[in-house]
Enzyme design. Structure first.
Site, PDB file in Angstrom:
ATOM      1  N   TYR A 146      76.560  40.742  -4.903  1.00  0.00           N
ATOM      2  CA  TYR A 146      77.995  41.160  -5.642  1.00  0.00           C
ATOM      3  C   TYR A 146      78.267  40.307  -6.836  1.00  0.00           C
ATOM      4  O   TYR A 146      78.450  40.778  -8.074  1.00  0.00           O
ATOM      5  CB  TYR A 146      78.801  41.054  -4.521  1.00  0.00           C
ATOM      6  CG  TYR A 146      80.358  41.826  -4.982  1.00  0.00           C
ATOM      7  CD1 TYR A 146      80.544  42.789  -5.160  1.00  0.00           C
ATOM      8  CD2 TYR A 146      81.572  40.954  -5.100  1.00  0.00           C
ATOM      9  CE1 TYR A 146      81.754  43.557  -5.587  1.00  0.00           C
ATOM     10  CE2 TYR A 146      82.541  40.980  -5.747  1.00  0.00           C
ATOM     11  CZ  TYR A 146      82.777  42.549  -5.776  1.00  0.00           C
ATOM     12  OH  TYR A 146      84.074  43.212  -6.305  1.00  0.00           O
ATOM     13  N   ASN A 175      92.019  39.470  -5.727  1.00  0.00           N
ATOM     14  CA  ASN A 175      92.189  40.019  -4.389  1.00  0.00           C
ATOM     15  C   ASN A 175      93.592  41.102  -4.642  1.00  0.00           C
ATOM     16  O   ASN A 175      94.703  40.536  -4.891  1.00  0.00           O
ATOM     17  CB  ASN A 175      92.561  39.157  -3.376  1.00  0.00           C
ATOM     18  CG  ASN A 175      91.279  38.270  -2.885  1.00  0.00           C
ATOM     19  OD1 ASN A 175      90.955  37.698  -3.907  1.00  0.00           O
ATOM     20  ND2 ASN A 175      90.956  38.089  -2.088  1.00  0.00           N
TER      21      ASN A 175
HETATM   22  P1  NAD Z   1      86.060  50.523  -2.701  1.00  0.00           P
HETATM   23  O1  NAD Z   1      84.814  50.185  -1.795  1.00  0.00           O
HETATM   24  O2  NAD Z   1      87.235  51.182  -2.036  1.00  0.00           O
HETATM   25  O3  NAD Z   1      85.751  51.631  -3.943  1.00  0.00           O
HETATM   26  C1  NAD Z   1      84.447  51.463  -4.516  1.00  0.00           C
HETATM   27  C2  NAD Z   1      84.031  53.014  -4.669  1.00  0.00           C
HETATM   28  O4  NAD Z   1      82.930  52.919  -5.257  1.00  0.00           O
HETATM   29  C3  NAD Z   1      83.889  53.683  -3.364  1.00  0.00           C
HETATM   30  O5  NAD Z   1      84.666  54.944  -3.336  1.00  0.00           O
HETATM   31  C4  NAD Z   1      82.370  53.812  -3.330  1.00  0.00           C
HETATM   32  O6  NAD Z   1      82.181  54.945  -2.534  1.00  0.00           O
HETATM   33  C5  NAD Z   1      82.062  54.024  -4.705  1.00  0.00           C
HETATM   34  N1  NAD Z   1      80.786  53.668  -4.900  1.00  0.00           N
HETATM   35  C6  NAD Z   1      79.931  52.458  -4.350  1.00  0.00           C
HETATM   36  N2  NAD Z   1      78.541  52.286  -4.816  1.00  0.00           N
HETATM   37  C7  NAD Z   1      78.528  53.719  -5.710  1.00  0.00           C
HETATM   38  C8  NAD Z   1      77.530  54.234  -6.193  1.00  0.00           C
HETATM   39  N3  NAD Z   1      76.413  53.625  -6.305  1.00  0.00           N
HETATM   40  N4  NAD Z   1      77.679  55.251  -7.112  1.00  0.00           N
HETATM   41  C9  NAD Z   1      79.090  56.028  -7.119  1.00  0.00           C
HETATM   42  N5  NAD Z   1      80.127  55.558  -6.192  1.00  0.00           N
HETATM   43  C10 NAD Z   1      79.953  54.296  -5.681  1.00  0.00           C
HETATM   44  O7  NAD Z   1      86.571  49.027  -3.403  1.00  0.00           O
HETATM   45  P2  NAD Z   1      88.012  48.767  -4.383  1.00  0.00           P
HETATM   46  O8  NAD Z   1      88.672  47.561  -3.652  1.00  0.00           O
HETATM   47  O9  NAD Z   1      88.742  50.102  -4.575  1.00  0.00           O
HETATM   48  O10 NAD Z   1      86.920  48.293  -5.809  1.00  0.00           O
HETATM   49  C11 NAD Z   1      86.914  49.053  -6.848  1.00  0.00           C
HETATM   50  C12 NAD Z   1      86.277  48.219  -7.868  1.00  0.00           C
HETATM   51  O11 NAD Z   1      87.158  46.925  -8.080  1.00  0.00           O
HETATM   52  C13 NAD Z   1      85.006  47.553  -7.451  1.00  0.00           C
HETATM   53  O12 NAD Z   1      84.088  47.528  -8.614  1.00  0.00           O
HETATM   54  C14 NAD Z   1      85.286  46.139  -6.967  1.00  0.00           C
HETATM   55  O13 NAD Z   1      84.095  45.173  -6.972  1.00  0.00           O
HETATM   56  C15 NAD Z   1      86.385  45.846  -7.844  1.00  0.00           C
HETATM   57  N6  NAD Z   1      87.090  44.811  -7.446  1.00  0.00           N
HETATM   58  C16 NAD Z   1      88.099  45.128  -6.408  1.00  0.00           C
HETATM   59  C17 NAD Z   1      88.973  43.962  -5.744  1.00  0.00           C
HETATM   60  C18 NAD Z   1      89.881  44.366  -4.825  1.00  0.00           C
HETATM   61  O14 NAD Z   1      90.442  43.301  -4.173  1.00  0.00           O
HETATM   62  N7  NAD Z   1      89.987  45.404  -4.124  1.00  0.00           N
HETATM   63  C19 NAD Z   1      88.864  42.954  -6.533  1.00  0.00           C
HETATM   64  C20 NAD Z   1      87.819  42.475  -7.477  1.00  0.00           C
HETATM   65  C21 NAD Z   1      87.073  43.685  -7.885  1.00  0.00           C
HETATM   66  N1  UDP Z   2      89.772  35.576   6.298  1.00  0.00           N
HETATM   67  C1  UDP Z   2      90.529  35.241   7.686  1.00  0.00           C
HETATM   68  N2  UDP Z   2      90.372  36.242   8.688  1.00  0.00           N
HETATM   69  C2  UDP Z   2      90.078  37.571   8.477  1.00  0.00           C
HETATM   70  C3  UDP Z   2      89.142  38.011   7.153  1.00  0.00           C
HETATM   71  C4  UDP Z   2      89.297  36.925   6.402  1.00  0.00           C
HETATM   72  O1  UDP Z   2      90.921  34.296   7.836  1.00  0.00           O
HETATM   73  O2  UDP Z   2      89.968  38.327   9.476  1.00  0.00           O
HETATM   74  C5  UDP Z   2      89.941  34.754   5.313  1.00  0.00           C
HETATM   75  C6  UDP Z   2      88.253  34.555   4.516  1.00  0.00           C
HETATM   76  O3  UDP Z   2      87.722  33.539   5.316  1.00  0.00           O
HETATM   77  C7  UDP Z   2      88.780  34.174   3.136  1.00  0.00           C
HETATM   78  C8  UDP Z   2      90.199  34.867   2.869  1.00  0.00           C
HETATM   79  O4  UDP Z   2      90.694  35.155   4.290  1.00  0.00           O
HETATM   80  O5  UDP Z   2      89.175  32.772   2.923  1.00  0.00           O
HETATM   81  C9  UDP Z   2      90.173  35.867   2.159  1.00  0.00           C
HETATM   82  O6  UDP Z   2      89.085  37.201   2.671  1.00  0.00           O
HETATM   83  P1  UDP Z   2      88.795  38.342   1.936  1.00  0.00           P
HETATM   84  O7  UDP Z   2      87.324  38.827   2.488  1.00  0.00           O
HETATM   85  O8  UDP Z   2      89.784  39.110   2.242  1.00  0.00           O
HETATM   86  O9  UDP Z   2      88.588  37.993   0.545  1.00  0.00           O
HETATM   87  P2  UDP Z   2      87.549  37.310  -0.456  1.00  0.00           P
HETATM   88  O10 UDP Z   2      86.952  36.075   0.528  1.00  0.00           O
HETATM   89  O11 UDP Z   2      86.577  37.949  -1.057  1.00  0.00           O
HETATM   90  O12 UDP Z   2      88.567  36.388  -1.454  1.00  0.00           O
END
Ligand code: NAD
Ligand code: UDP
Ligand code: UDP
Length: 314
Positions: A146, A175
């Site tokens: 990732y 996040n």
């Molecule tokens: P999510 O998993 O809900 O959404 C991702 C979507 O992409 C899903 O609908 C999935 O089916 C689709 N997808 C995955 N692989 C694919 C492929 N090969 N072709 C077409 N579609 C595909 O996740 P999200 O939280 O909505 O994240 C969306 C974007 O934001 C991602 O790129 C993620 O890396 C980025 N992002 C999210 C967060 C967060 O906190 N949610 C943080 C940092 C970055």
């Molecule tokens: N975490 C936790 N309990 C859970 C899930 C996650 O304490 O049930 C902690 C995890 O170890 C991390 C933080 O929460 O330190 C955020 O985790 P998450 O997977 O949501 O996001 P990321 O690590 O990708 O920021």
């Protein structure tokens, strides 16, 4: 700027579906592309009633020939349990997906925005993280598919910008939480809420003193849309997130209080490569986009708890 037709990859996911909602509400013609790996049709069900919205099953690791004016590239599983399920596919999605979407943007001369991540900073030694910090990422660990995939996607965006003069925008998302998060994706906010609502133990990894900064989804989408409309030549990368920093113990206590749950806390081992601290420096977003988050954690959690209450009772 006339937005014309807007492509959202990963549009059936958590963030993507909120983005589609917002774009359709503003009368844009939206093409949502998703392979439903982690997203669901249900997330965009309400949009299917409007002719402004079109849904297409497609995997972005394969070429896509469509005519659009703007591209939001969000396709990629975002939670560790999903992106580690098939790590090779995760890297392919980030890297081949970026190449295909950049190739598409180049052919149709579309503006293209990449949803990058705070994970490009890895386990940072600079706190809070500024965009100029290059990060500390393990290239060979279980999170690398990732983190390094997203880093390589950024590289591709900047090479298409330098080499082909593409109109690129890169946001680094921290996040984010809110309704339509996956109930079983292992993320801390969804885990704690689901556990609290079911009366199960709240699983705290490590000592619970690690921190995260949580941004409510509406704030995030506002920033993404502003970035898409930012001045010509502003590429980012720009951090978007909420700088309010909380320990996981504080988050657990807040979720317990807001949900009125009697769950107890249970301590579990800290996962591999789990960053100790993460907090965005959002001065660049404030300066360039005139943006700052407005939803306090407590308000956002109430909305999210309401959402999970509904889906759990179904
Ligand atoms: P999510 O998993 O809900 O959404 C991702 C979507 O992409 C899903 O609908 C999935 O089916 C689709 N997808 C995955 N692989 C694919 C492929 N090969 N072709 C077409 N579609 C595909 O996740 P999200 O939280 O909505 O994240 C969306 C974007 O934001 C991602 O790129 C993620 O890396 C980025 N992002 C999210 C967060 C967060 O906190 N949610 C943080 C940092 C970055
Ligand atoms: N975490 C936790 N309990 C859970 C899930 C996650 O304490 O049930 C902690 C995890 O170890 C991390 C933080 O929460 O330190 C955020 O985790 P998450 O997977 O949501 O996001 P990321 O690590 O990708 O920021
Ligand atoms: N591509 C695509 N849709 C398009 C144009 C290109 O999916 O409308 C893909 C194409 O398959 C190629 C990739 O984008 O593999 C990169 O395209 P680019 O033109 O940059 O490179 P080239 O085709 O020269 O390898």
């Amino acid at each position: 700027m006339d937005d014309g037709r807007v492509l959202v990859t990963g549009g059936a996911g958590f963030l993507g579906s909120h983005l589609c909602d917002r774009l359709v509400a503003e009368d844009h013609d939206v093409l949502c592309v998703d392979n439903y790996f982690t997203g669901t049709k249900r997330n965009v069900e309400a949009l299917l009633r409007t002719p402004l919205f079109e849904l297409m099953r497609h995997d972005v690791t394969f070429p896509l020939y469509v005519e659009v004016d703007q591209i939001y590239n969000l396709a990629c599983p975002a939670s560790p349990i999903h992106y580690q399920f098939d790590p090779v596919q995760t890297t392919k999605t980030s890297v081949h997906g970026a190449i295909n979407m950049l190739g598409l943007a180049k052919r149709v001369k579309a503006r293209i925005l990449q949803a990058s991540t705070s994970e490009v900073y890895g386990d940072p030694e600079v706190h809070p993280q500024v965009e100029s910090y290059w990060g500390r990422v393990n290239p060979i660990g279980p999170r690398s598919c990732y983190d390094e995939g997203k880093r390589c996607a950024e590289t591709l965006f900047f090479d298409y910008w330098r080499q082909h003069k593409l109109d690129i925008k890169v946001v680094r998302i921290f996040n984010t939480y809110g309704p339509r998060m996956h109930p079983n994706d292992g993320r801390v906010v969804s885990n704690f809420i689901v556990q609290a609502l079911k009366g199960e133990p709240i699983t705290i990894f490590g000592d619970g003193q690690q921190t995260r900064s949580f941004c409510y989804v509406d704030d995030l989408i506002e920033a993404m849309v502003r970035m898409m409309h930012s001045r010509q030549g502003f590429t980012g990368p720009v951090n978007i997130g909420n700088p309010g920093e909380f320990t996981m113990l504080e988050l657990a206590e807040l979720v317990l209080r807001l949900s009125g749950s009697k769950s107890r806390m249970e301590f579990k081992p800290l996962p591999h490569d789990d960053p100790r601290q993460r907090q965005p420096d959002i001065s660049l977003a404030a300066e360039e986009l005139g943006w700052k988050p407005t939803v306090p954690l407590e308000d956002g959690l109430k909305e999210t708890i309401g959402y999970f209450r509904r889906i759990i009772s179904e």
